[in-house]
Design an enzyme around this catalytic site. Sequence first.
Site, PDB file in Angstrom:
ATOM      1  N   LYS A  22       0.834  -1.211   0.000  1.00  0.00           N
ATOM      2  CA  LYS A  22       0.000   0.000   0.000  1.00  0.00           C
ATOM      3  C   LYS A  22       0.866   1.258   0.000  1.00  0.00           C
ATOM      4  O   LYS A  22       0.632   2.180  -0.786  1.00  0.00           O
ATOM      5  CB  LYS A  22      -0.903  -0.007   1.240  1.00  0.00           C
ATOM      6  CG  LYS A  22      -1.481   1.343   1.606  1.00  0.00           C
ATOM      7  CD  LYS A  22      -2.251   1.325   2.903  1.00  0.00           C
ATOM      8  CE  LYS A  22      -1.474   1.525   4.174  1.00  0.00           C
ATOM      9  NZ  LYS A  22      -1.206   2.907   4.572  1.00  0.00           N
ATOM     10  N   ASN A  23       1.873   1.294   0.877  1.00  0.00           N
ATOM     11  CA  ASN A  23       2.641   2.531   1.037  1.00  0.00           C
ATOM     12  C   ASN A  23       3.619   2.789  -0.103  1.00  0.00           C
ATOM     13  O   ASN A  23       4.228   3.867  -0.159  1.00  0.00           O
ATOM     14  CB  ASN A  23       3.354   2.548   2.392  1.00  0.00           C
ATOM     15  CG  ASN A  23       2.363   2.742   3.538  1.00  0.00           C
ATOM     16  OD1 ASN A  23       1.192   3.044   3.291  1.00  0.00           O
ATOM     17  ND2 ASN A  23       2.819   2.579   4.761  1.00  0.00           N
ATOM     18  N   CYS A 130      -4.352  12.797  14.008  1.00  0.00           N
ATOM     19  CA  CYS A 130      -4.952  11.492  13.761  1.00  0.00           C
ATOM     20  C   CYS A 130      -4.680  10.621  14.967  1.00  0.00           C
ATOM     21  O   CYS A 130      -3.967  11.040  15.887  1.00  0.00           O
ATOM     22  CB  CYS A 130      -4.436  10.875  12.468  1.00  0.00           C
ATOM     23  SG  CYS A 130      -2.806  10.178  12.568  1.00  0.00           S
ATOM     24  N   ARG A 135       1.131  14.398  13.431  1.00  0.00           N
ATOM     25  CA  ARG A 135       1.493  14.197  12.026  1.00  0.00           C
ATOM     26  C   ARG A 135       1.331  15.440  11.141  1.00  0.00           C
ATOM     27  O   ARG A 135       0.528  15.473  10.212  1.00  0.00           O
ATOM     28  CB  ARG A 135       0.702  13.020  11.439  1.00  0.00           C
ATOM     29  CG  ARG A 135       0.969  11.729  12.163  1.00  0.00           C
ATOM     30  CD  ARG A 135       0.226  10.585  11.576  1.00  0.00           C
ATOM     31  NE  ARG A 135       0.867  10.038  10.394  1.00  0.00           N
ATOM     32  CZ  ARG A 135       0.323   9.118   9.622  1.00  0.00           C
ATOM     33  NH1 ARG A 135      -0.875   8.660   9.879  1.00  0.00           N
ATOM     34  NH2 ARG A 135       0.974   8.657   8.579  1.00  0.00           N
ATOM     35  N   ASP A 319       5.262   0.506  12.011  1.00  0.00           N
ATOM     36  CA  ASP A 319       4.059  -0.168  11.504  1.00  0.00           C
ATOM     37  C   ASP A 319       3.992  -1.640  11.914  1.00  0.00           C
ATOM     38  O   ASP A 319       3.003  -2.318  11.615  1.00  0.00           O
ATOM     39  CB  ASP A 319       3.969  -0.049   9.973  1.00  0.00           C
ATOM     40  CG  ASP A 319       3.657   1.365   9.525  1.00  0.00           C
ATOM     41  OD1 ASP A 319       3.228   2.173  10.368  1.00  0.00           O
ATOM     42  OD2 ASP A 319       3.845   1.660   8.324  1.00  0.00           O
ATOM     43  N   ARG A 411      -8.268  -0.416   5.377  1.00  0.00           N
ATOM     44  CA  ARG A 411      -7.461   0.631   4.724  1.00  0.00           C
ATOM     45  C   ARG A 411      -6.174   0.060   4.151  1.00  0.00           C
ATOM     46  O   ARG A 411      -5.662   0.564   3.159  1.00  0.00           O
ATOM     47  CB  ARG A 411      -7.074   1.716   5.743  1.00  0.00           C
ATOM     48  CG  ARG A 411      -8.226   2.549   6.194  1.00  0.00           C
ATOM     49  CD  ARG A 411      -7.734   3.659   7.082  1.00  0.00           C
ATOM     50  NE  ARG A 411      -6.712   4.431   6.354  1.00  0.00           N
ATOM     51  CZ  ARG A 411      -6.013   5.421   6.866  1.00  0.00           C
ATOM     52  NH1 ARG A 411      -6.221   5.778   8.107  1.00  0.00           N
ATOM     53  NH2 ARG A 411      -5.125   6.067   6.147  1.00  0.00           N
TER      54      ARG A 411
END
Length: 433
Positions: A22-23, A130, A135, A319, A411
């Site tokens: 995803k990233n 968030c 961030r 993560d 997500r």
Amino acid sequence: MDRFIIQGGIPLQGTVRISGAKNAALPCLAACLLTEEPVILENIPSVRDIATTIHLLKTLGVTIKESEETSTSSGKEAHASQRRIVSQANRVESVEAPWELVRTMRASTLILGPLLARFGKARVSQPGGCSIGARPIDLHIKGLEKLGATFHMEHGMVVGQADRLRGARIYFDRITVTGTEDLLMAATLADGETILDNAAREPEVQDLASLLTKMGANIEGAGTSTICVRGVSKLHGADHRIIPDRIEAGTFLAAAGITKGDLTLQDCCPDHLQIVIDKFREIGMKIEKISTNSLRAWAHQPLRAADIATEEYPGFPTDMQAQYMALVTQADGTSVIHEKIFENRFLHALEMVRMGANIRVDGSQAIVRGPVQLSGAGVTASDLRASASLVLAGLAAQGETIIERVYHIDRGYERIEEKLQAIGARIQRISYK
Ligand code: EPU
């Protein structure tokens, strides 16, 4: 709204195909704004952040064509789609990322650099806080200002303007992944040479650089902390395959460990997971590299406690911090987890405590004492990786775990419940109003 219901206690066994990252896919999709020609991206994961990015690009006027090639599961092999997206930004009508989209996905700010570089203007809603921390995007803005852009705030929007960007030396006051990516994209079309110093070294940055190079950019040093970009006047279309998702792979390694299972991961990149593999071996898991793109992981012995501190790549990824926390609830001894990237990334700890874990949070450190028998409970997911850690805890727990707000997990994990079911987990998605 969806929730997961998990019956824990089953050792997972079989093969899982790891999806595209995803990233890496997010900045690569934003990079299509740098050219009017088609950019073809393969191995795009079917996750919600990608759907949000596609929606954003369509809002700007980018034409997107998607095709899906699904390899179905056979025996114990899990489903995984291999999606191909062709994006063409030859009729861009808007340069605005509105609040509705930035609110759901902060990575929307990745369009700032490409839009300023190609169109000389961009309007991106200022991201709010968030669940994992404040961030801010000050480092993106400061870097783009160095390239000659000017910014002002207007009704909650960051409005940027520039004539042709000019190369400059940019030192990032702290390492930022999307900040490096944003500046890297902007610099490809700037006049002259840009040096990005103290740049992020994540594999996702390297993957973006590799796409940009195929598009005609002149980049040296991606993957090191100093990246040199010599601007070109135009970029062209390209065809690129997204790297495997190292965090999804790490999560499945943790699933093998926490359930005392035996899993084979296919289409992953073991080299990107080195520190995670080292740490999981240190706590007693067995991990074998089968080939350049597959791994086998199992755990038949009791696990041992070990400390971690999250760091930028090649350090232990933030993560993977929540998943590691779930894993060491099952390890013998005390593990200290130091979160050094984000200031508020321990919300999962409180939920694990509700499942019987022995965890004490003290500022940026969590002290986990194990092993404990987790017991199923109703818990709430607070962010993407926190949700993954609660799924892991649920897989190890005795009895039934109900996880609310699983939209967070959607997500970034592609059909996680289907992949888990295919390796023996009893997990169900329940949709309700
Ligand atoms: N920071 C600033 N100013 C900035 C940018 C960042 O102070 O302008 C701070 C952040 O607040 C944070 C630190 O710098 O404390 C590092 O943040 P970074 O910018 O590297 O994070 P990011 O680029 O917003 C990406 C990933 C995250 C991952 C982090 C760290 C994407 C789309 N997101 O975020 O992934 O946690 O890098 O590795 O690439 C996830 O996938 O669950 C996720 C949160």
